[in-house]
Write an enzyme that holds these catalytic residues in place. Structure first.
Site, short mmCIF file in Angstrom:
data_model
loop_
_atom_site.label_atom_id
_atom_site.label_comp_id
_atom_site.label_asym_id
_atom_site.label_seq_id
_atom_site.Cartn_x
_atom_site.Cartn_y
_atom_site.Cartn_z
CG HIS A 123 22.02 61.72 30.68
ND1 HIS A 123 21.17 60.54 31.60
CD2 HIS A 123 21.05 61.87 29.82
CE1 HIS A 123 20.00 60.24 30.89
NE2 HIS A 123 19.87 61.02 29.52
CG HIS B 228 18.16 65.16 28.37
ND1 HIS B 228 16.85 64.89 28.77
CD2 HIS B 228 18.63 64.07 28.17
CE1 HIS B 228 16.68 63.44 28.59
NE2 HIS B 228 17.76 63.17 28.32
CD GLU B 229 21.81 63.82 25.65
OE1 GLU B 229 22.25 63.09 26.41
OE2 GLU B 229 20.89 63.71 25.02
N GLY C 95 20.25 62.65 20.98
CA GLY C 95 21.30 62.76 21.90
C GLY C 95 21.61 61.28 22.71
CB CYS D 195 15.55 60.04 28.87
SG CYS D 195 17.01 59.58 29.13
CG LEU D 196 17.31 57.16 23.76
CD1 LEU D 196 18.65 57.36 22.95
CD2 LEU D 196 16.38 56.64 22.71
O1 GNR Z 1 16.13 61.30 22.04
C1 GNR Z 1 15.68 62.20 22.86
N1 GNR Z 1 14.93 63.04 22.54
C2 GNR Z 1 14.77 64.34 23.67
C3 GNR Z 1 13.56 64.88 23.40
C4 GNR Z 1 13.46 66.20 24.44
C5 GNR Z 1 14.39 66.45 25.07
C6 GNR Z 1 15.46 65.61 25.12
C7 GNR Z 1 15.81 64.54 24.53
S1 GNR Z 1 17.19 63.77 24.57
C8 GNR Z 1 16.59 62.21 24.04
C9 GNR Z 1 17.86 61.13 23.97
C10 GNR Z 1 18.38 60.87 25.31
O2 GNR Z 1 17.96 60.36 26.18
N2 GNR Z 1 19.64 61.53 25.55
O3 GNR Z 1 20.06 61.54 26.99
NI NI Z 2 18.45 60.98 28.12
#
Ligand code: GNR
Ligand code: NI
Length: 167
Positions: A137, A133-134, A46, A91-92
């Site tokens: 953000h 999660h997104e 994501g 999270c990236l």
């Molecule tokens: O790549 C992602 N993997 C993930 C794994 C577990 C819970 C949430 C995520 S989101 C993350 C990509 C990201 O940082 N999206 O904002």
């Molecule tokens: Ni993230």
């Protein structure tokens, strides 16, 4: 198409609250394509526009292993949540850091697709985790900010140490 730079925690721009998209223009469509390319290249499941320093309510998600199930959410709103689940997140924008966050087990989200049509989606499991999660953000919140101040400061110290070693 282009791979965009992903903001890295700690960066105050990750705390910006995103504004709704007013009109789906070529600029928005191009951004969605670039966000998808950036997510796939990372690789991640994501990406929120906030992470590429665009503060508009746009999310791309693909939890498939085959990278062919792209989900685009423009102006998403969670309209229902049910249950509780604990999932190990990453999270990236916070590379190398993983930990549990408590969230709703399932959510119903309404959004616009890239064609401007509104739709509603019921999600559970990893997809529900990823949507929440997104959406955080877009609200300026990073997953580690659910943790205790102590755990956050240890995480920050680890990130700073890692950043020193690559510079
Ligand atoms: O790549 C992602 N993997 C993930 C794994 C577990 C819970 C949430 C995520 S989101 C993350 C990509 C990201 O940082 N999206 O904002
Ligand atoms: Ni993230």
């Amino acid at each position: 198409m282009a791979i965009l730079k992903i903001l890295q925690y700690p960066d105050d721009r990750l705390h910006t609250v995103a504004a709704p998209v007013e009109r789906i223009t070529d600029r928005v469509r191009e951004l969605v394509e670039d966000m998808a390319e950036t997510m796939y290249a990372a690789p991640g499941i994501g990406l929120a526009a906030t992470q590429v320093n665009v503060h508009e309510r746009i999310i791309v998600i693909d939890i498939s292993e085959t990278h062919d199930q792209l989900l685009v959410l423009i102006n998403p709103e969670i309209i229902a949540r049910n249950g509780v689940s604990d999932y190990e997140e990453g999270c990236l924008s916070v590379p190398g850091i993983y930990g549990k966050v408590q969230r709703a087990e399932s959510v119903t989200v309404s959004a616009l697709n890239v064609g401007g049509e509104s739709f509603t989606l019921n999600a559970d499991g990893l997809l529900a985790v990823c949507i929440q999660h997104e959406m955080d953000h877009l609200a300026g919140k990073v997953f580690i900010e659910y943790w205790s101040k102590l755990k956050q400061s240890r995480t920050l110290a680890r990130l700073k140490k890692k950043q020193r070693s690559v510079m």
